[in-house]
Design an enzyme around this catalytic site. Structure first.
Site, mmCIF file in Angstrom:
data_model
loop_
_atom_site.group_PDB
_atom_site.id
_atom_site.type_symbol
_atom_site.label_atom_id
_atom_site.label_comp_id
_atom_site.label_asym_id
_atom_site.label_seq_id
_atom_site.Cartn_x
_atom_site.Cartn_y
_atom_site.Cartn_z
ATOM 1 N N LYS A 223 30.360 62.074 -37.696
ATOM 2 C CA LYS A 223 29.548 60.842 -37.672
ATOM 3 C C LYS A 223 30.124 59.967 -36.544
ATOM 4 C CE LYS A 223 27.718 56.766 -38.699
ATOM 5 N NZ LYS A 223 28.313 56.104 -37.514
ATOM 6 N N GLU B 136 43.633 57.725 -38.134
ATOM 7 C CA GLU B 136 44.208 57.179 -36.900
ATOM 8 C C GLU B 136 43.680 55.763 -36.787
ATOM 9 O OE1 GLU B 136 46.396 58.596 -35.107
ATOM 10 O OE2 GLU B 136 46.274 60.618 -35.906
ATOM 11 N N CYS C 270 43.752 52.113 -28.784
ATOM 12 C CA CYS C 270 44.780 51.932 -29.819
ATOM 13 C C CYS C 270 46.190 52.019 -29.225
ATOM 14 C CB CYS C 270 44.593 52.960 -30.925
ATOM 15 S SG CYS C 270 44.498 54.635 -30.315
ATOM 16 N N GLU D 58 45.821 43.300 -33.237
ATOM 17 C CA GLU D 58 45.479 44.077 -32.052
ATOM 18 C C GLU D 58 44.343 43.335 -31.347
ATOM 19 O OE1 GLU D 58 43.698 47.670 -33.439
ATOM 20 O OE2 GLU D 58 44.392 48.816 -31.719
HETATM 21 N N1 LIG Z 1 42.013 53.088 -33.305
HETATM 22 C C1 LIG Z 1 40.940 53.147 -32.578
HETATM 23 O O1 LIG Z 1 40.815 54.017 -31.762
HETATM 24 C C2 LIG Z 1 39.834 52.158 -32.798
HETATM 25 C C3 LIG Z 1 38.558 52.449 -32.347
HETATM 26 C C4 LIG Z 1 37.525 51.540 -32.548
HETATM 27 C C5 LIG Z 1 37.796 50.334 -33.189
HETATM 28 N N2 LIG Z 1 39.069 50.090 -33.599
HETATM 29 C C6 LIG Z 1 39.372 48.826 -34.281
HETATM 30 O O2 LIG Z 1 38.191 48.130 -34.538
HETATM 31 C C7 LIG Z 1 38.300 46.766 -34.191
HETATM 32 C C8 LIG Z 1 37.087 46.262 -33.479
HETATM 33 O O3 LIG Z 1 36.018 47.141 -33.532
HETATM 34 P P1 LIG Z 1 34.782 46.905 -34.510
HETATM 35 O O4 LIG Z 1 34.466 45.435 -34.549
HETATM 36 O O5 LIG Z 1 33.695 47.846 -34.128
HETATM 37 O O6 LIG Z 1 35.495 47.308 -35.862
HETATM 38 P P2 LIG Z 1 34.937 47.881 -37.218
HETATM 39 O O7 LIG Z 1 36.084 48.034 -38.114
HETATM 40 O O8 LIG Z 1 33.770 47.067 -37.694
HETATM 41 O O9 LIG Z 1 34.347 49.313 -36.843
HETATM 42 C C9 LIG Z 1 35.148 50.324 -36.344
HETATM 43 C C10 LIG Z 1 34.394 51.631 -36.458
HETATM 44 O O10 LIG Z 1 34.243 51.974 -37.827
HETATM 45 C C11 LIG Z 1 32.911 52.399 -38.110
HETATM 46 N N3 LIG Z 1 32.589 51.990 -39.470
HETATM 47 C C12 LIG Z 1 32.331 50.760 -39.921
HETATM 48 N N4 LIG Z 1 32.077 50.790 -41.251
HETATM 49 C C13 LIG Z 1 32.192 52.084 -41.628
HETATM 50 C C14 LIG Z 1 32.065 52.771 -42.861
HETATM 51 N N5 LIG Z 1 31.765 52.162 -44.008
HETATM 52 N N6 LIG Z 1 32.259 54.104 -42.865
HETATM 53 C C15 LIG Z 1 32.553 54.763 -41.741
HETATM 54 N N7 LIG Z 1 32.690 54.169 -40.551
HETATM 55 C C16 LIG Z 1 32.514 52.852 -40.494
HETATM 56 C C17 LIG Z 1 32.036 51.714 -37.094
HETATM 57 O O11 LIG Z 1 30.882 52.519 -36.869
HETATM 58 C C18 LIG Z 1 32.962 51.620 -35.894
HETATM 59 O O12 LIG Z 1 32.822 52.769 -35.098
HETATM 60 C C19 LIG Z 1 39.492 46.659 -33.249
HETATM 61 O O13 LIG Z 1 40.239 45.513 -33.519
HETATM 62 C C20 LIG Z 1 40.278 47.925 -33.512
HETATM 63 O O14 LIG Z 1 41.376 47.683 -34.337
HETATM 64 C C21 LIG Z 1 40.070 50.965 -33.427
HETATM 65 N N1 LIG Z 2 43.953 56.360 -26.193
HETATM 66 C C1 LIG Z 2 44.023 57.050 -27.430
HETATM 67 C C2 LIG Z 2 42.863 56.875 -28.338
HETATM 68 C C3 LIG Z 2 42.931 55.608 -29.121
HETATM 69 O O1 LIG Z 2 42.161 54.664 -28.981
HETATM 70 C C4 LIG Z 2 44.308 58.511 -27.128
HETATM 71 O O2 LIG Z 2 44.776 58.808 -26.050
HETATM 72 O O3 LIG Z 2 44.098 59.353 -27.943
#
Ligand SMILES: NC(=O)c1ccc[n+]([C@@H]2O[C@H](COP(=O)([O-])OP(=O)(O)OC[C@H]3O[C@@H](n4cnc5c(N)ncnc54)[C@H](O)[C@@H]3O)[C@@H](O)[C@H]2O)c1
Ligand SMILES: N[C@@H](CC=O)C(=O)O
Length: 487
Positions: free
Chosen positions: A180, A255, A289, A384
Site C-alpha cells: 500500500k 521503520e 528519516c 523531526e
Molecule cells: N520514516 C520515514 O521515512 C517517513 C516517511 C514519511 C513520513 N514520515 C513522518 O511523517 C511526518 C510527516 O508526514 P505526514 O504528515 O504525511 O505524516 P503521517 O503520519 O500523517 O503519514 C505518514 C504516512 O503514513 C500513511 N498513513 C497514515 N495513516 C495511515 C494508516 N492508518 N494506515 C497506514 N498508513 C497510514 C500516510 O499515507 C503517509 O504515507 C514526518 O514528521 C515524519 O516523521 C516518516
Molecule cells: N533515506 C532513508 C529512507 C528514510 O527516509 C534510506 O536511505 O533508506
C-alpha cells in the site's frame, strides 16, 4: 508527463495480475507538489477488494514458496534489470509525484534496484543449522521458511526504494506481497508492478493496492492470513498499526521517525564538517528519516562552522526537481506550515534564525533555514522537522554531547565527525542509535541492517537481518534415528 514507455504510468491498482479500479468508482487526485497540477488519479479500493487481494496473495503463496530459490532469484534479477532499463522513466515519474530533483530520483532508482538484486542472491543462503543433540539418537536442527503473505505500507519520501527494500526481501524469501503506497506517490509503486509482471513474477505474488490508508490498514492488520506487517513512516502511524495488528499477533517491522544528531568535534576542519552536514541535512528537502536534524558542534569551532554551513546551504538551488535544482518542494502545504512552525517556535524561545531568505519558487517550497543556539526546550530539538530546517548548538565535552544527543525518544541514525579514534569509539558506543556513521554522510545500502532503537522502530531492513524479517525458523527433532553417536 512524457515517458519513453507510457505503459509505466498506471492509474489503477494491481491485484492478482489485473489492473483494477475501485468497485465504487472512487478515486483520488495525485498532484505534482512543485506546481500543484493534477498528474492523474489513483483508485480508492473498497474494503472488500482489499480482502480479495489477501485471498489472491494467499492462493499464490503455495506455488511461490515452492519454486526453487534459484528460479525465484532469476525472476527477481529480471525485475532488477528492468528497473535499470527504465531508469529514466522511473526517475521522471518519481520527480513528478514526489518533487525530488531528477538527479536524486535517478539515484533512488539505482538504490531501489540494488535491494532486489542483493536479496535475490542472499535468499540462496537462507541456511538453517544442525544442533548437536541432547536427546539420545535424535537429529536436531532448523530450517528457514517464508512467513507468508506480507503487507507493506510505504512512505512518500522514497516512493520506490522503500518498496523494494521490503518487497525484495519478502519475495526472495518466498512470501507474497501486498504493497500500500502513500496516496501522494502511488505511481512509482504501480510502475514497479508493471515491471514485476514483465519480469514474469506470477499473478497474486506482488500486488499494489491503493485507497484510504485507514480502510486498507484496518483490513490488512485484522486479517489472520497476513503474517507480517512492514511499515515505514511516522511513529504516530507505526503505533496505530501495532495496536491494530495486536488482535492477530503478526510479525512487525517498523521503520519510523528519526531525529538524527550530527556531532562535530573540535579536531575537525569546520568547512569540511559544514559541507558534510549540509549534505546530510538537505537531501529530499530534509524529508528523510536520516536527515541531520540537530547539529552539535564543539564550542571551539562553533562560529566558524556556522559561517561555513551558511555558505554551503545558501549555494543550494531551490526549485522544481525537473530544473536541475538541489532542493525540491515539500510534499504538501501542510509540510510547509510545519516547517514554519519549527522556526517560529525556536525564534520565540531565543534561537537565532539564519538563512531562509529569498522568495520560495512556489507554495510548497521552503527556503533552507538554520536555527542557531537551540535548546532542548525547542520543538526543533525534540521533533523531526522533516523539512529544510536544521538546528545547531554548541557543546563542551563528549559526555555532554552524548547526553544531549540521546535526549530524544528517537534512535535511528547518528553522525559523528572526528579523527580521534578514542573519541570515535566512545561516541559510537555511547549513542543510543541503531546506526552510527563516522566521517561519512552515506551509510545506507542493500547489505546493511537499516533500523532504529527506541521509538524509531522494530526490526531491520537490508542485509541478512532484512531477509530474516520474512523467514520463520522451524526447529525439527527427528527422534529414534539410527545414529553413529548420541549426537
Ligand atoms: N520514516 C520515514 O521515512 C517517513 C516517511 C514519511 C513520513 N514520515 C513522518 O511523517 C511526518 C510527516 O508526514 P505526514 O504528515 O504525511 O505524516 P503521517 O503520519 O500523517 O503519514 C505518514 C504516512 O503514513 C500513511 N498513513 C497514515 N495513516 C495511515 C494508516 N492508518 N494506515 C497506514 N498508513 C497510514 C500516510 O499515507 C503517509 O504515507 C514526518 O514528521 C515524519 O516523521 C516518516
Ligand atoms: N533515506 C532513508 C529512507 C528514510 O527516509 C534510506 O536511505 O533508506
Amino acid at each position: 508527463m512524457k515517458l519513453n514507455d507510457p505503459r509505466l504510468f498506471r492509474q489503477y491498482a494491481y491485484i492478482d495480475g489485473k489492473w483494477t479500479h475501485g468497485s465504487e468508482g472512487r478515486e483520488e487526485a495525485v498532484v505534482d507538489p512543485a506546481t500543484g497540477e493534477i498528474l492523474g488519479h489513483c483508485a480508492l479500493l473498497e474494503a472488500a477488494q482489499i480482502t480479495e487481494t489477501v485471498t489472491a496473495a494467499e492462493n499464490a503463496f503455495a506455488d511461490w514458496r515452492a519454486i526453487n530459490v534459484h528460479e525465484r532469484a532469476e525472476k527477481l534479477n529480471a525485475w532488477y534489470r528492468l528497473l535499470h532499463e527504465h531508469k529514466e522513466d522511473l526517475a521522471l515519474l518519481m520527480t513528478y509525484e514526489q518533487g525530488k530533483p531528477l538527479k536524486d530520483a535517478r539515484g533512488e532508482v539505482d538504490y531501489g534496484a540494488s535491494f532486489i538484486q542483493w536479496f535475490a542472491e542472499e535468499a540462496k543462503r537462507a541456511y538453517g543449522v544442525t544442533i548437536p543433540s541432547h536427546i539420545p539418537n535424535a537429529a536436531l536442527g532448523t530450517i528457514k521458511e517464508p512467513v507468508g503473505v506480507s503487507a507493506m505500507f510505504t512512505p512518500w519520501n522514497f516512493p520506490l526504494a522503500m518498496i523494494t527494500r521490503k518487497a525484495g526481501a519478502a519475495l526472495a524469501a518466498g512470501c507474497t506481497v501486498i504493497v500500500k503506497p502513500a496516496n501522494e506517490t502511488p505511481y512509482s509503486a504501480l510502475a514497479l508492478a508493471e515491471l514485476a509482471e514483465r519480469a514474469g513474477i506470477p499473478a497474486g505474488v506482488f500486488n499494489v493496492v491503493t485507497g484510504d490508508p485507514a480502510t486498507v490498514s484496518e483490513v490488512l492488520c485484522n486479517d489472520n492470513r497476513i503474517r507480517n506487517i512492514s511499515f515505514t513512516g511516522s511513529t504516530r502511524v507505526g503505533k496505530l498499526l501495532m495496536r491494530q495488528s495486536s488482535s492477530s499477533v503478526k510479525r512487525m517491522s517498523l521503520e519510523l521517525g528519526g531525529n538524527a544528531p550530527f556531532i562535530v568535534c573540535d579536531d575537525m576542519d569546520p568547512d569540511v564538517a559544514a559541507k558534510e552536514a549540509v549534505a546530510a541535512k538537505f537531501q529530499t528537502a530534509g524529508q528523510d528519516c536520516l536527515a541531520a536534524n540537530r547539529l552539535f558542534v564543539h564550542r571551539k569551532i562553533y562560529d566558524a562552522f556556522i559561517e561555513r554551513f551558511l555558505v554551503h546551504m545558501q549555494a543550494l538551488k531551490v526549485g522544481n526537481g525537473l530544473e536541475e535544482s538541489d532542493i525540491g518542494p515539500l510534499i504538501h502545504k501542510r509540510a510547509v506550515d510545519m516547517a514554519k512552525g519549527f522556526v517560529e517556535d525556536g525564534v520565540s524561545k531565543g534561537a537565532r534564525q539564519l538563512g531562509g531568505e529569498g522568495k520560495p519558487p512556489g507554495e510548497n517550497f521552503f527556503m533552507p533555514t538554520l536555527l542557531a543556539d537551540i535548546t532542548p526546550q525547542m520543538r526543533v530539538f525534540r521533533e523531526e522537522t522533516f523539512s529544510p530546517v536544521a538546528g545547531v548548538c554548541a557543546f563542551d565535552d563528549d559526555d555532554e554531547v552524548i547526553r544531549l544527543a540521546n535526549d530524544t525518544e528517537y534512535g535511528l541514525a547518528a553522525y559523528v565527525y572526528t579523527h580521534d579514534v578514542r573519541r570515535i569509539w566512545k561516541l559510537m558506543r555511547g549513542l543510543e542509535y541503531g546506526m552510527v556513521s563516522v566521517n561519512s554522510v552515506k551509510m545506507t545500502g542493500a547489505p546493511i541492517p537499516f533500523g532504529g532503537v527506541k521509538q524509531s522502530g522494530l526490526g531491520r531492513e537490508g542485509g541478512a537481518a532484512g531477509l530474516d524479517e520474512y523467514l520463520d525458523t522451524k526447529y525439527y527433532c527427528l527422534g529414534n534415528m539410527p545414529s553413529a553417536s548420541s549426537s
